[in-house]
Design a protein around this motif. Structure first.
Motif, PDB file in Angstrom:
ATOM      1  N   CYS A  36      37.908 -29.634  33.221  1.00 30.44           N
ATOM      2  CA  CYS A  36      38.473 -30.637  32.317  1.00 30.44           C
ATOM      3  C   CYS A  36      37.452 -30.899  31.217  1.00 30.44           C
ATOM      4  CB  CYS A  36      38.783 -31.930  33.076  1.00 30.44           C
ATOM      5  SG  CYS A  36      39.248 -33.314  32.005  1.00 30.44           S
TER       6      CYS A  36
ATOM      7  N   ALA B  41      36.609 -33.134  28.406  1.00 27.70           N
ATOM      8  CA  ALA B  41      37.071 -34.488  28.076  1.00 27.70           C
ATOM      9  C   ALA B  41      36.215 -35.129  26.993  1.00 27.70           C
ATOM     10  CB  ALA B  41      37.061 -35.350  29.333  1.00 27.70           C
ATOM     11  N   ASP B  42      35.721 -34.330  26.060  1.00 29.52           N
ATOM     12  CA  ASP B  42      34.910 -34.869  24.968  1.00 29.52           C
ATOM     13  C   ASP B  42      35.695 -35.875  24.142  1.00 29.52           C
ATOM     14  OD1 ASP B  42      32.749 -33.341  25.667  1.00 29.52           O
ATOM     15  OD2 ASP B  42      33.143 -31.760  24.217  1.00 29.52           O
ATOM     16  N   ASP B  43      34.933 -36.797  23.511  1.00 33.02           N
ATOM     17  CA  ASP B  43      35.544 -37.750  22.594  1.00 33.02           C
ATOM     18  C   ASP B  43      36.340 -37.029  21.517  1.00 33.02           C
ATOM     19  OD1 ASP B  43      35.176 -40.322  23.339  1.00 33.02           O
ATOM     20  OD2 ASP B  43      33.399 -40.692  22.122  1.00 33.02           O
TER      21      ASP B  43
ATOM     22  N   LYS C 278      36.878 -30.105  20.919  1.00 29.67           N
ATOM     23  CA  LYS C 278      37.425 -29.463  22.127  1.00 29.67           C
ATOM     24  C   LYS C 278      38.189 -28.198  21.749  1.00 29.67           C
ATOM     25  CE  LYS C 278      39.601 -33.237  23.524  1.00 29.67           C
ATOM     26  NZ  LYS C 278      39.037 -34.310  22.691  1.00 29.67           N
TER      27      LYS C 278
ATOM     28  N   GLY D 196      40.901 -36.462  25.606  1.00 29.25           N
ATOM     29  CA  GLY D 196      39.889 -37.462  25.279  1.00 29.25           C
ATOM     30  C   GLY D 196      40.043 -38.704  26.130  1.00 29.25           C
ATOM     31  N   THR D 197      41.193 -38.807  26.809  1.00 28.25           N
ATOM     32  CA  THR D 197      41.477 -39.992  27.635  1.00 28.25           C
ATOM     33  C   THR D 197      42.023 -39.558  28.993  1.00 28.25           C
ATOM     34  OG1 THR D 197      43.653 -40.099  26.581  1.00 28.25           O
ATOM     35  CG2 THR D 197      41.941 -41.546  25.708  1.00 28.25           C
TER      36      THR D 197
ATOM     37  N   ILE E 200      34.390 -31.999  35.307  1.00 24.79           N
ATOM     38  CA  ILE E 200      34.682 -32.709  34.061  1.00 24.79           C
ATOM     39  C   ILE E 200      33.441 -32.692  33.185  1.00 24.79           C
ATOM     40  CG2 ILE E 200      35.260 -34.929  33.011  1.00 24.79           C
ATOM     41  CD1 ILE E 200      36.943 -35.630  35.311  1.00 24.79           C
TER      42      ILE E 200
ATOM     43  N   ARG F 192      32.282 -34.405  29.802  1.00 27.89           N
ATOM     44  CA  ARG F 192      32.669 -35.448  28.856  1.00 27.89           C
ATOM     45  C   ARG F 192      31.440 -35.866  28.061  1.00 27.89           C
ATOM     46  NH1 ARG F 192      36.657 -38.781  27.625  1.00 27.89           N
ATOM     47  NH2 ARG F 192      36.348 -40.989  27.186  1.00 27.89           N
ATOM     48  N   ARG F 193      31.502 -35.706  26.756  1.00 22.49           N
ATOM     49  CA  ARG F 193      30.439 -36.164  25.872  1.00 22.49           C
ATOM     50  C   ARG F 193      31.019 -37.206  24.904  1.00 22.49           C
ATOM     51  NH1 ARG F 193      28.544 -30.735  25.550  1.00 22.49           N
ATOM     52  NH2 ARG F 193      30.663 -30.219  24.937  1.00 22.49           N
ATOM     53  N   HIS F 194      30.314 -38.321  24.761  1.00 22.41           N
ATOM     54  CA  HIS F 194      30.724 -39.341  23.808  1.00 22.41           C
ATOM     55  C   HIS F 194      30.017 -39.101  22.476  1.00 22.41           C
ATOM     56  CE1 HIS F 194      32.741 -41.714  26.881  1.00 22.41           C
ATOM     57  NE2 HIS F 194      31.698 -41.500  27.665  1.00 22.41           N
TER      58      HIS F 194
ATOM     59  N   LYS G  86      39.649 -46.042  23.790  1.00 25.65           N
ATOM     60  CA  LYS G  86      38.251 -45.727  24.081  1.00 25.65           C
ATOM     61  C   LYS G  86      37.281 -46.694  23.409  1.00 25.65           C
ATOM     62  CE  LYS G  86      39.013 -41.456  22.887  1.00 25.65           C
ATOM     63  NZ  LYS G  86      38.836 -40.040  22.534  1.00 25.65           N
TER      64      LYS G  86
END
Length: 982
Positions: free
Chosen positions: A546, A548-550, A555, A675-676, A731, A733-735, A831
Motif C-alpha cells: 500500500c 499511502a503517500d500524502d 504516487k 492518500g487516505t 504500508i 506512507r510519507r507526509h 488529513k
C-alpha cells in the motif's frame, strides 16, 4: 445554682437510673468550701460550658463530658428521632410494651451501652464518682471503681435429673458474695457490677446478661430433656471464653500443630455468598450454586486442622470448643489454637496476592486458576492442603500449566507446532485453536478433569490462531504475517527459525537499491526513488503493498516507474489499474509524460471491446471501479501481472459490490494507492489490507472484535500498536513534512476531469452553435468584428466545462469536475490540511458552497461583495476548524496573506498564467513554512485544454502583456480560434 470559678470547685460524675435507657452518668461541677468539702452548690457541665471550668479539667474530663452528653435523653431523641417530637412522646412510643419499636430499642441500647463502657473505663483515672440522690442531689453517695479486674468462674453440676448452673466471682483472691446483696449491673456489654459501693469490671469481657439472673438466685436448673441443646448453644461458648468448673461431664484441653486447608468451589458472582460451615471431615458445605452463569467466581475457604478437628478462620479465637456426646455423658473438647501460626499462614497467602478475610477469598475464575497454577505447588511444599470441594459438577485440574510453541519457515509459509503441558498430560498446541478463538477457557483432559486455559494465552496467541491456515492437524501462517512472528519471538512466546532473507522485513532501511528502467523519462526525487525501491521489496517477497503517500508526493510516478520496470523485465501479462473514472486522463497524461513506451489500453466507456484477448497487446489496462463491477465475470478470467487500485479507499466497505468484485480478480502482484487509507473507520483498513494480503488481519468478525471495537470504542493503545505492527511492513506512507527538504517550494499538478454524459452533451451542443456562427463571421466580417461573439461563446463553453448550471440554471445533472473537486477537498481536509479554492466564476463558488454545506464542511468565503474581508482572512488563518477558503479571482487575486494554507485549487484555467501565479502566491509567500501544492482542474476534451495549450504556445506574450480575456481574443489568429472550437 451557679458555681463560681473564682472559688474552689470540683468535677464529679453522678450515676442515676433512667426509666428507659438504664443506668446513665451525668457530669457536674460542685463548689468546694474552705474545708475542701463538697457543698450542695452545683451545676451541670457540658461541652457548651466546659471551657468556663477549664482550670480544673484535664483531657480525660473533656472526653468524659462529651460522652456523657451523648447519652442524655435529649441527645438520644435528637439522634434517633426522624421527626421533631418531645422527649416524653418519643420514649413512650418507642418503648411501649406492646407497640414499641423493638429494632429501634435494640439500636438505642447498643448505642448507650457502648458509650457507658467507654465512660466507665475513663473513670478509672482517679475521677470522683457518686450515686445521684432521689432528689437529684449529684453527690448523694460516693462510690469507688475497683483498681483491679475481677475474675469469674462458671460452675456446672450434672446429675441424673438435671444440671445446676451458677457463677462465682473472685476479686484480689477473695470470693465476692454478690447474690442477694442488692448488686446492680450498671453496664452489660461488657459487664460492670456495682456491689457495696464499688464498681467491678472483669478480666474477660463477660456479657452482663449472663450474671443478671444470679443477682437474686442461687442457680439455674437445666432439665435433662433440653440439656444437649443447652450444652451446644450455651455451655460450649462459655467453655471457649471463660473458666468453667464441671462435675458430671468432662472438659478436655487439647493442643496440636495446625495444618492449613485451602479449598475452592465455583460461585456465581450474582449469588449471595453461601452460609458456610466446616464439618468433621474438613469439607466446606454451603447452599446450591448457579452453575449456568457465565460470570463465575471461585470461592476460596481457609481452615485449619488440629489433629482430628477442623476450625474455620472466620474467628481467630484462642480456644475452639466442640461437643462430643458419650453413651452416658458429654465431653467438651477444648482446642487450644496457635493463633500466631494461623496468622503467619494467612500472611503467606496474602504475600501471594490472595487476601483472606474471615476465612474467605474471592477471585474471578481465570485469575483463580492462574493463581493456583502459579502458587499451588509451592504452598503444598509449605504444608498446605489444596483441593476442590466435593460435590462440584466439574473436577478441576490445579497442577502446572505451560506451553511451548515453535515457528519454522517453510518455502511459502510458516509451520506452527507446539505442546501444551497440563501436569503430566501433553496436548498438541493445535487442539487449543477453537478454544482460543471462541474464548472458551475450559479444556477437558484425558482423565476427565477440567483444565483452565490461562487468560493471557487468549491475548498472546489469538492472532496466531485467527490468522493461521490449515486443518485440525496442522497450523500454517502466510509469510506476510512476519510481524506477528517477530512479536511472538520478541515476547518469548515462540521459538522461531527463519532464513536470513526474511530478516530484511524488519527494517525498511535495508531495502536494496534497484536500477531505474531504461524507458522511464524524467528523474525521481530521493524519497520517490526510495518508494520505487520499496515497491520492488514487497513484490520480491510476494507481498501486496500500500503506497499511502500524502497527496502530491508522486504516487503515480513511482507506480509508473515500477510498471515500466515490469515491461522491460519480461512481464508475461498486462497489469490492471483501477481508479475513479475522473482519474483516467490524469494517468494517461502522466504515462505519456514519464513512460511513453508503455502500451496502454483505456478500457472504459459504453463502447469498450469486452474481451480479455486484446490485453496481450498491452502493458497496462486502465479502467474504473464501475467497469470492474460490470465486467467482473470477464476480467476474473485473466491473470494480470499487477492489479493496482488507485484511491483504494473506494473499496473501504468490505461488503460493497466494488470490494467483492476486485477481490475476485487474479494477479501475481497487488498494489493499492491512497492518500487516505482510513477515512471513516478502522474497517476501511481491513478491507484494503485484505485485498493486497488476504488473511493478514483475519476475518471480519475477528477484526471487529479484536481491533475495531477496542481501538474505536475503548481507545485501546495496546491494540492500536498491535495493529500498526501487523500492517507496518506493507504500508509506505510519507507526509509532506517528512520529505519537505526534497520538495521544491511549489508543486503544480494538472488534474484532468472527464465530463458526465449530460455535461458532455450540453457542451457539444453549445460548441456546435457558436462554432458555426463564429467561423461564418470570420469568413464574412474578419477577426475584429467577431471578437464579441467569440468572447461570449468561449465564456459559455468554459462555464459548461466547470458545471453546466453556470450557463443554464435549469440544468439538473452533475459535473465531472465538481465530483473530482469534492473528492480532493475531502482528501485534503481529512488529513488536516488547509486549502484555498479559486474560481473566476462566483456562480461556480456558489455551487461548491452548497456542496460543502451539505457535507457539513466549514469554510470562509470571499468575493467582490464581501464586506468583512480581513475578518474572513483572520478566521481562516487562526481557526483550526476551518480548512477551506473559497475565493473569487477578482476579490482575492492580490493583497491577501493566507499562509495557513498549503494547498491551492484552481477550479478553472485563466488566460493569463500570471494571474494564476498571483492566486497561488496568496499561500506561497513569506511566512509559509510548508511546501505549497497547486492543483489545476481541467475538463478533458474542452476549451480548457486548448487554453492550456495556448498558454504554453504564447507564454511570453501572455505573461508580459495580456491581463484580460479581451486582450487574449485580440491576439488570436484564425488558426487559434479554429483550434479552440475544434
Amino acid at each position: 445554682m451557679k458555681v463560681f470559678t473564682t472559688q474552689p470547685f470540683a468535677v464529679i460524675y453522678s450515676l442515676f437510673a433512667h426509666e428507659y435507657l438504664g443506668y446513665l452518668f451525668e457530669s457536674f461541677v460542685v463548689q468546694v468550701n474552705t474545708k475542701q468539702q463538697l457543698t450542695l452548690q452545683h451545676q451541670n457541665i457540658s461541652p457548651k460550658n466546659a471551657d468556663e471550668f477549664s482550670s480544673r479539667l484535664d483531657a480525660t474530663d473533656y472526653k468524659l463530658i462529651s460522652l456523657v452528653e451523648q447519652i442524655q435523653q435529649e441527645a438520644v431523641v435528637k439522634k434517633f428521632s426522624a421527626k421533631k417530637t418531645t422527649v416524653a412522646d418519643f420514649f413512650l412510643k418507642t418503648f411501649d410494651a406492646e407497640k414499641g419499636d423493638k429494632v429501634l430499642q435494640d439500636t438505642i441500647c447498643r448505642y448507650v451501652q457502648g458509650r457507658m463502657a467507654k465512660i466507665l473505663d475513663l473513670l478509672r483515672h482517679d475521677k470522683q464518682v457518686f450515686i445521684m440522690g432521689k432528689d437529684g442531689e449529684p453527690t448523694w453517695k460516693e462510690i469507688k471503681l475497683a483498681p483491679e479486674k475481677a475474675s469469674i468462674l462458671f460452675h456446672f453440676r450434672r446429675n441424673e435429673e438435671n444440671t445446676h448452673y451458677f457463677p462465682t466471682i473472685k476479686y484480689a483472691g477473695e470470693k465476692l458474695e454478690f447474690q442477694y446483696k442488692d448488686a446492680v449491673l450498671v453496664c452489660n456489654e461488657p459487664a460492670w457490677l456495682l456491689l457495696d459501693g464499688v464498681l467491678y469490671s472483669f478480666q474477660k469481657d463477660v456479657d452482663g446478661k449472663k450474671l443478671q439472673p444470679f443477682l437474686n438466685k442461687k442457680f439455674i436448673l437445666i432439665p435433662r430433656k433440653v440439656e444437649e441443646a443447652y450444652y451446644e448453644k450455651f455451655v460450649a461458648p462459655l467453655v471457649e471464653q471463660f473458666d468453667v468448673y464441671a462435675k458430671g461431664f468432662d472438659i478436655r484441653s487439647e493442643k496440636y500443630a495446625p495444618s492449613p486447608y485451602l479449598t475452592f468451589s465455583e460461585i456465581a458472582e450474582n449469588d449471595n455468598a453461601p452460609q458456610l460451615f466446616v464439618n468433621g471431615n474438613g469439607h466446606l458445605n454451603g447452599n446450591g450454586l448457579n452453575k449456568n452463569t457465565s460470570n463465575v467466581k471461585i470461592l476460596f475457604h481457609l481452615s485449619f486442622k488440629y489433629g482430628e478437628y477442623s476450625v474455620s478462620t472466620q474467628d481467630l479465637k484462642r480456644v475452639s470448643v466442640s461437643l462430643e456426646k458419650t453413651p452416658d455423658s458429654y465431653v467438651f473438647h477444648r482446642l487450644i489454637r496457635d493463633i500466631e501460626r494461623e496468622k503467619n499462614l494467612i500472611k503467606e497467602l496474602g504475600n501471594r496476592a490472595l487476601e483472606v478475610k474471615n476465612g474467605k477469598a474471592y477471585l474471578d475464575k481465570n485469575l483463580a486458576f492462574a493463581w493456583l497454577a502459579a502458587h499451588a505447588q509451592e504452598l503444598q511444599e509449605q504444608g498446605f492442603t489444596i483441593k476442590q470441594l466435593n460435590g462440584g459438577t466439574k473436577n478441576y485440574f490445579i497442577g502446572e500449566v505451560r506451553v511451548s510453541v515453535g515457528i519454522r519457515e517453510n518455502t511459502d509459509w510458516f509451520d506452527i507446532y507446539g505442546t501444551v503441558h497440563f501436569g503430566e498430560f501433553e496436548i498438541p498446541f493445535i487442539k487449543l485453536k477453537s478454544y482460543i478463538l471462541n474464548r472458551k477457557n475450559e479444556f477437558r483432559l484425558p482423565n476427565g478433569q477440567i483444565a483452565i486455559i490461562p487468560e493471557e494465552w487468549f491475548t498472546q496467541y489469538i492472532e496466531l490462531f485467527a490468522f493461521s491456515d490449515g486443518d485440525d492437524t496442522e497450523l500454517t501462517l502466510r509469510k506476510h504475517h512476519m510481524a506477528l512472528v517477530n512479536e511472538l519471538q520478541n515476547g518469548n512466546l515462540a521459538v522461531v527459525t527463519m532464513s536470513r532473507k526474511l530478516e530484511k522485513l524488519r527494517e525498511f532501511e535495508t531495502i536494496e537499491d534497484k536500477p531505474m528502467p531504461v524507458g522511464f523519462k524524467g528523474e525521481l526525487r530521493p524519497y520517490q526513488k526510495a518508494g520505487y525501491n520499496w515497491l520492488h521489496f514487497v513484490k520480491d517477497y510476494k507481498f501486496g503493498g500500500c503506497l499511502a503517500d500524502d497527496m502530491g508526493l508522486g504516487k503515480t510516478v513511482q507506480t509508473l516507474a515500477m510498471l515500466q520496470f515490469q515491461k522491460e523485465n519480461g512481464a508475461q501479462s498486462a497489469s490492471l489499474l483501477v481508479m475513479p473514472t475522473s482519474l483516467i486522463y490524469n494517468w494517461l497524461n502522466e504515462a505519456q509524460r514519464f513512460t511513453p513506451g508503455l502500451r496502454i489500453l483505456n478500457y472504459t466507456g459504453t463502447y469498450r471491446e469486452k474481451t480479455v484477448s486484446q490485453f496481450k497487446h498491452y502493458d497496462l489496462v486502465l479502467t474504473s471501479y464501475g467497469i470492474v463491477r460490470l465486467d467482473k465475470e470477464l476480467l476474473k478470467g485473466y491473470l494480470f501481472d499487477y492489479i493496482i487500485l488507485d484511491e483504494s479507499q473506494s473499496i473501504k466497505n468490505p461488503g460493497s459490490n466494488t470490494s467483492l468484485a476486485v477481490r475476485e480478480l487474479k494477479s501475481k502482484h497487488k498494489l493499492i494507492l491512497t492518500g487516505t487509507p482510513v477515512e471513516n473507520s478502522t474497517m476501511d483498513l481491513w478491507s484494503q489490507m485484505s485485498f493486497i494480503n488476504p488473511g493478514l488481519l483475519g476475518n471480519q468478525a475477528f477484526f471487529k472484535e479484536e481491533f475495531l471495537k477496542p481501538i474505536e470504542k475503548e481507545k485501546d493503545e495496546v491494540k492500536t500498536k498491535k495493529l500498526h505492527s501487523l500492517i507496518k511492513p506493507f504500508i509506505l506512507r510519507r507526509h509532506k513534512s517528512q520529505v519537505a527538504k526534497e520538495l521544491p517550494e511549489k508543486i503544480e499538478q494538472l488534474t484532468y476531469c472527464k465530463m458526465t454524459e449530460e455535461q458532455e452533451q450540453a457542451y457539444e451542443e453549445t460548441k456546435s452553435f457558436y462554432r458555426n456562427k463564429i467561423l461564418k463571421g470570420l469568413e464574412e466580417q474578419g477577426t475584429v468584428n467577431t471578437q464579441f461573439m467569440l468572447l461570449q461563446g468561449l465564456m459559455k463553453l468554459r462555464q459548461i466545462a466547470n458545471h453546466p448550471r453556470l450557463a443554464d440554471t435549469a440544468y439538473e445533472g452533475e459535473s465531472g469536475k465538481m465530483k473530482e473537486i469534492l473528492r480532493m477537498i475531502r482528501n485534503v481536509v481529512g488529513k488536516g490540511h488547509k486549502v484555498l479554492i479559486f474560481s473566476q466564476f462566483v456562480k461556480h463558488l456558489d455551487i461548491v458552497r452548497a456542496a460543502l454545506d451539505e457535507r457539513h464542511i466549514t469554510y470562509t468565503y470571499l468575493d467582490g461583495n464581501t464586506k468583512n474581508r480581513q475578518q474572513q482572512v483572520d478566521r481562516f488563518q487562526t481557526d483550526e476548524s476551518i480548512r477551506v477558503f473559497l475565493i473569487s479571482l477578482k476579490a482575492g487575486g492580490v493583497g491577501l496573506n493566507l499562509t495557513a494554507a498549503d494547498y491551492v485549487f484552481i477550479l478553472d484555467p485563466w488566460w493569463n498564467p500570471a494571474i494564476e501565479a498571483q492566486a497561488v502566491d496568496r499561500a506561497h509567500r513569506i511566512g509559509q513554512q510548508n511546501t505549497v501544492f497547486t492543483y489545476k482542474f481541467i475538463s478533458k476534451d474542452t476549451v480548457e485544454e486548448k487554453i492550456l495549450a495556448l498558454q504554453n504556445k504564447k507564454l511570453q506574450l501572455v505573461t508580459d502583456l495580456i491581463s484580460t480575456d479581451e486582450s487574449v481574443i485580440k491576439n488570436l489568429t484564425k488558426a487559434d480560434i479554429e483550434s479552440l472550437l475544434s
